[in-house]
Write an enzyme that holds these catalytic residues in place. Structure first.
Site, PDB file in Angstrom:
ATOM      1  N   GLU A 154       1.508   8.486   6.096  1.00 14.73           N
ATOM      2  CA  GLU A 154       1.412   6.995   6.152  1.00 14.73           C
ATOM      3  C   GLU A 154       2.793   6.480   6.812  1.00 14.73           C
ATOM      4  OE1 GLU A 154       0.308   3.841   2.468  1.00 14.73           O
ATOM      5  OE2 GLU A 154       1.903   5.591   1.921  1.00 14.73           O
ATOM      6  N   LYS A 182      -7.442   3.777   2.967  1.00 12.70           N
ATOM      7  CA  LYS A 182      -7.210   3.751   1.986  1.00 12.70           C
ATOM      8  C   LYS A 182      -7.620   3.055   0.397  1.00 12.70           C
ATOM      9  CE  LYS A 182      -2.197   2.830   0.237  1.00 12.70           C
ATOM     10  NZ  LYS A 182      -0.851   2.858   0.104  1.00 12.70           N
ATOM     11  N   CYS A 230      -0.924   7.760  -0.538  1.00 11.85           N
ATOM     12  CA  CYS A 230      -0.012   7.658  -1.300  1.00 11.85           C
ATOM     13  C   CYS A 230      -0.533   7.046  -2.375  1.00 11.85           C
ATOM     14  CB  CYS A 230       0.791   6.786  -0.951  1.00 11.85           C
ATOM     15  SG  CYS A 230       2.616   6.390  -1.034  1.00 11.85           S
TER      16      CYS A 230
END
Length: 271
Positions: free
Chosen positions: A42, A116, A158
């Protein structure tokens, strides 16, 4: 069927070109070890001095130096490349961007984009850390699973790892390998990282390939590292604790299929 996959671990800075140069070196190392699918962490190209750097340096979709770099690397090395996340502009919102995970095939063609979904808005009182991604980022709303020569890969980023329902949706699309670029904080990584990654593998009887940021960044943020590859039984078959580097491992989709046949827990769902 086996496939050789690489996870890259970096300590990215606010200097985009410096980060791209380092990513290029690490991609080359992974290629030399025979990896055909390579995953970047990321924010691999930009760990800004503040959260607004991502907005200032965002790229238009299909246009920009970071996307050019990913395309060129995939084409040059004839690899499949997962570009961690990069900030992509939103047409109707000049104050925010999307954290986009882009997948390129071995011809340098863009074949998938995942934005995301879960944004990291937390206040960690003990360590006095605050993160409010939603101030500068807009969440995505789609589950993405991509057919590749290495298996069906599902994309997450994440904080997404804390939301098991996202991965169940991937399973409904026959996911086999979960790709997880991250920049986990050191505090939360120490507490939960290993457990969360292994849980997502076990629950879905899938491989998980996590590529992480590590160390102390120029903005003062400390990330946990521990890039890892986990098999569908939940075994950590490779891990890189806190160094910049490359993790390369063969994964076995025949093992995955046999395990799902012998231990058909996913067919026993009642709810």
């Amino acid at each position: 069927m086996t496939a050789r996959i690489a996870s890259i671990q970096m300590t990215s800075t606010e200097n985009v070109q410096q980060n791209l140069d380092m990513a290029g070196v690490l991609i080359q190392q992974a290629v030399e070890q025979g990896a055909g699918l390579i995953v970047l962490p990321e924010m691999f190209a930009l760990m800004g001095m503040d959260q607004f750097d991502k907005v200032r340096l965002r790229e238009t979709f299909h246009q920009g130096p970071i996307q050019d770099f990913l395309q060129e690397q995939a084409k040059q090395h004839r690899i499949w490349l997962v570009g961690g996340t990069i900030p992509i502009a939103i047409s109707n919102d000049k104050s925010r961007a999307r954290a986009a995970c882009l997948v390129y095939n071995d011809k340098g063609e863009l074949v998938a984009r995942y934005d995301k979904v879960h944004l990291f808005d937390v206040h960690l009182r003990k360590s006095k850390e605050e993160y409010f991604e939603s101030k500068t980022m807009e969440p995505g709303d789609k589950v993405v699973v991509v057919p590749t020569p290495f298996g069906r890969i599902g994309l997450a980023v994440c904080y997404d790892v804390r939301f098991p329902e996202l991965f169940r949706r991937m399973h409904e699309q026959q996911v086999e390998i979960i790709i997880l670029p991250t920049a986990f904080t050191y505090t939360t990584g120490m507490a939960h990282w290993d457990i969360l990654v292994r849980a997502r593998a076990i629950e879905n009887l899938a491989y998980v390939v996590a590529a992480c940021q590590t160390g102390v960044h120029p903005n003062g943020r400390k990330t946990y590292g521990h890039s890892m590859i986990v098999n569908p039984w939940g075994d950590v078959i490779a891990v890189l604790p806190e160094a910049i580097g490359v993790l390369v491992k063969d994964i076995d989709l025949d093992y995955l299929k046999e395990l799902r046949q012998d231990f058909p827990v996913l067919t026993h769902r009642r709810l």
